[in-house]
Scaffold this motif. Structure first.
Motif, short mmCIF file in Angstrom:
data_model
loop_
_atom_site.label_atom_id
_atom_site.label_comp_id
_atom_site.label_asym_id
_atom_site.label_seq_id
_atom_site.Cartn_x
_atom_site.Cartn_y
_atom_site.Cartn_z
N SER A 153 0.84 -1.21 0.00
CA SER A 153 0.00 0.00 0.00
C SER A 153 0.87 1.26 0.00
O SER A 153 0.57 2.24 -0.68
N MET A 154 1.98 1.21 0.76
CA MET A 154 2.88 2.36 0.80
C MET A 154 3.54 2.59 -0.55
O MET A 154 3.64 3.73 -1.03
N TYR A 155 3.98 1.51 -1.20
CA TYR A 155 4.60 1.63 -2.51
C TYR A 155 3.59 2.17 -3.53
O TYR A 155 3.91 3.06 -4.34
N ALA A 156 2.36 1.65 -3.48
CA ALA A 156 1.33 2.10 -4.42
C ALA A 156 1.04 3.58 -4.25
O ALA A 156 0.92 4.32 -5.24
N PHE A 157 0.94 4.03 -3.00
CA PHE A 157 0.66 5.44 -2.74
C PHE A 157 1.83 6.32 -3.22
O PHE A 157 1.61 7.38 -3.82
N SER A 158 3.06 5.87 -2.98
CA SER A 158 4.23 6.63 -3.41
C SER A 158 4.28 6.75 -4.93
O SER A 158 4.57 7.82 -5.48
N ARG A 159 3.99 5.65 -5.63
CA ARG A 159 3.97 5.67 -7.09
C ARG A 159 2.88 6.61 -7.62
O ARG A 159 3.10 7.36 -8.57
N ALA A 160 1.71 6.57 -6.97
CA ALA A 160 0.62 7.44 -7.40
C ALA A 160 0.99 8.91 -7.22
O ALA A 160 0.72 9.74 -8.10
N LEU A 161 1.60 9.24 -6.09
CA LEU A 161 2.02 10.63 -5.86
C LEU A 161 3.01 11.08 -6.92
O LEU A 161 2.96 12.23 -7.39
N ARG A 162 3.90 10.19 -7.32
CA ARG A 162 4.90 10.55 -8.32
C ARG A 162 4.27 10.76 -9.69
O ARG A 162 4.70 11.61 -10.47
N LEU A 163 3.24 9.97 -10.02
CA LEU A 163 2.66 10.00 -11.36
C LEU A 163 1.56 11.05 -11.53
O LEU A 163 1.44 11.67 -12.58
N ILE A 164 0.74 11.26 -10.49
CA ILE A 164 -0.39 12.19 -10.64
C ILE A 164 -0.41 13.28 -9.58
O ILE A 164 -1.36 14.08 -9.53
N GLY A 165 0.57 13.30 -8.71
CA GLY A 165 0.68 14.39 -7.75
C GLY A 165 -0.49 14.45 -6.78
O GLY A 165 -0.93 13.44 -6.25
N GLY A 166 -1.00 15.68 -6.56
CA GLY A 166 -2.03 15.91 -5.56
C GLY A 166 -3.34 15.20 -5.84
O GLY A 166 -4.15 15.01 -4.92
N ARG A 167 -3.58 14.81 -7.10
CA ARG A 167 -4.82 14.10 -7.40
C ARG A 167 -4.89 12.76 -6.67
O ARG A 167 -5.97 12.23 -6.44
N ALA A 168 -3.74 12.22 -6.29
CA ALA A 168 -3.73 10.96 -5.53
C ALA A 168 -4.38 11.15 -4.17
O ALA A 168 -5.13 10.30 -3.70
N SER A 169 -4.12 12.29 -3.54
CA SER A 169 -4.70 12.55 -2.22
C SER A 169 -6.21 12.68 -2.28
O SER A 169 -6.92 12.30 -1.35
N VAL A 170 -6.72 13.21 -3.39
CA VAL A 170 -8.17 13.33 -3.54
C VAL A 170 -8.82 11.95 -3.52
O VAL A 170 -9.85 11.73 -2.87
N LEU A 171 -8.21 11.00 -4.22
CA LEU A 171 -8.77 9.65 -4.26
C LEU A 171 -8.74 8.98 -2.90
O LEU A 171 -9.56 8.10 -2.62
N SER A 172 -7.81 9.38 -2.03
CA SER A 172 -7.74 8.76 -0.71
C SER A 172 -9.01 9.02 0.10
O SER A 172 -9.32 8.28 1.03
N ALA A 173 -9.77 10.06 -0.27
CA ALA A 173 -11.02 10.36 0.42
C ALA A 173 -12.08 9.28 0.20
O ALA A 173 -13.08 9.23 0.92
N LEU A 174 -11.86 8.42 -0.78
CA LEU A 174 -12.83 7.35 -1.06
C LEU A 174 -12.69 6.17 -0.10
O LEU A 174 -13.54 5.29 -0.08
N THR A 175 -11.63 6.16 0.73
CA THR A 175 -11.38 5.01 1.61
C THR A 175 -12.56 4.68 2.52
O THR A 175 -12.96 3.51 2.60
N PRO A 176 -13.18 5.65 3.22
CA PRO A 176 -14.31 5.29 4.09
C PRO A 176 -15.47 4.65 3.33
O PRO A 176 -16.07 3.68 3.80
#
Length: 327
Positions: free
Chosen positions: A264-287
């Motif tokens: 999960s950590m590697y996936a999040f790091s890769r997402a941040l590198r590829l799409i930047g801040g848009r990755a954090s927006v998707l994290s809101a879908l977790t709940p």
């Protein structure tokens, strides 16, 4: 002829490309466009994987409680396996770890065994919907407070609105508005979720403040958690692994230690590198994803008030992540 070409080239306006150069630039842009699209799609795919793992962690940790395994077993698996796998990194980074200090290392480790024990025990009292809304939802609230108190970071208006929505959702859960009758001990579960969110916030603020690489932080969290948890786990006979089925042990070891702890950590790091801040927006879908997964896996159907709380929390998290980068 060559002299004529030199004269024409000198007559070209400075900074303006010749038609051939302009065509070359257009061709480069057209060639780069598919690569950018592929990178963006890959970024969204990596972030979707991270969200799925985070949501699954809540569901499968709750599910793990229905086996012979204890919550301490789950916490130990989540701590020990990453610590062992990342031991070479810990050794190579020993100077950096010494500079970090014991105090900061302990604060980082709050996201390890303490977080797992608190949320894991809380799931024995309250459903995954409540955990999904309160733990990832309230983490930014606690992080904002800690960043203000210890780092002097102030909130912008947009993030203040986001926190108000998150708090409104959490209050709906805590007060049980619209819920028929609260289950016995549900308040205990909510308190444990609050403390779990605080542990996660301590990790997040420390990680940001001292710019610790994510992989190294994961190794430190696992190692520190293992150092104090393993002796208690063994000496106090808190393990039920001997009574558990080997399939349950193997599954939880793979999920808690490798999938949740590392992938999960590697996936999040890769997402941040590829799409930047848009990755954090998707994290809101977790709940929301956790709530959906809990219906077929655990048979936990959310109440209307829980769905309202979930909508408020997700809306707040989206606004939070769409806001300015500064806290």
């Amino acid at each position: 002829m060559s002299k004529l070409r030199r004269i024409i080239s000198r007559l070209q306006p400075m900074g303006r490309a010749t038609p051939a150069v302009a065509l070359s630039h257009d061709a480069d842009r057209h060639a780069a466009a598919p690569a950018e699209r592929r990178a963006t799609l890959a970024g969204y795919a990596w972030m979707s994987l991270a969200v799925l793992i985070w949501a699954s962690w809540l569901v499968l940790t709750s599910s793990g409680r229905t086996t012979a395994l204890s919550v301490v077993d789950l916490a130990a698996l989540r701590a020990v396996i990453p610590a062992v796998l990342l031991a070479p990194l810990l050794w190579r980074s020993r100077d950096q770890i010494v500079q970090l200090g014991v105090k900061r290392g302990l604060i980082l480790s709050a996201y390890g065994a303490p977080f797992t024990l608190l949320v894991g025990h809380g799931l024995g009292y309250a459903p995954v919907t409540h955990a999904g809304a309160m733990v990832p939802g309230l983490m930014p609230v606690f992080a904002a407070v800690l960043a203000y108190v210890f780092l002097g970071q102030r909130l912008r208006k947009r993030k203040a609105l986001a926190l108000m929505l998150v708090l409104a959702g959490a209050t709906t859960i805590l007060t049980g508005a619209g819920r028929p009758l609260p289950a016995q001990g549900m308040g205990t579960g909510h308190l444990l979720f609050l403390l779990g969110a605080l542990c996660w916030a301590c990790f997040t603020v420390t990680l940001r403040a001292y710019e610790i690489p994510a992989v190294l932080a994961t190794a430190i969290v696992g190692a520190v958690s293992a150092v104090w948890l393993l002796p208690l786990w063994i000496a106090l006979d808190l393990s039920n692994i001997g009574a558990a089925h080997w399939v349950d042990i193997a599954f939880q070891a793979a999920f808690q230690g490798i999938i949740s702890g590392l992938i999960s950590m590697y996936a999040f790091s890769r997402a941040l590198r590829l799409i930047g801040g848009r990755a954090s927006v998707l994290s809101a879908l977790t709940p929301g994803v956790a709530t959906l997964l809990a219906i077929p896996v655990l048979g936990q159907v959310p109440q209307p008030s829980d769905l309202l709380a979930l909508v408020l929390v997700v809306a707040g998290l989206v606004i939070w992540n769409l806001g300015p980068k500064t806290t």
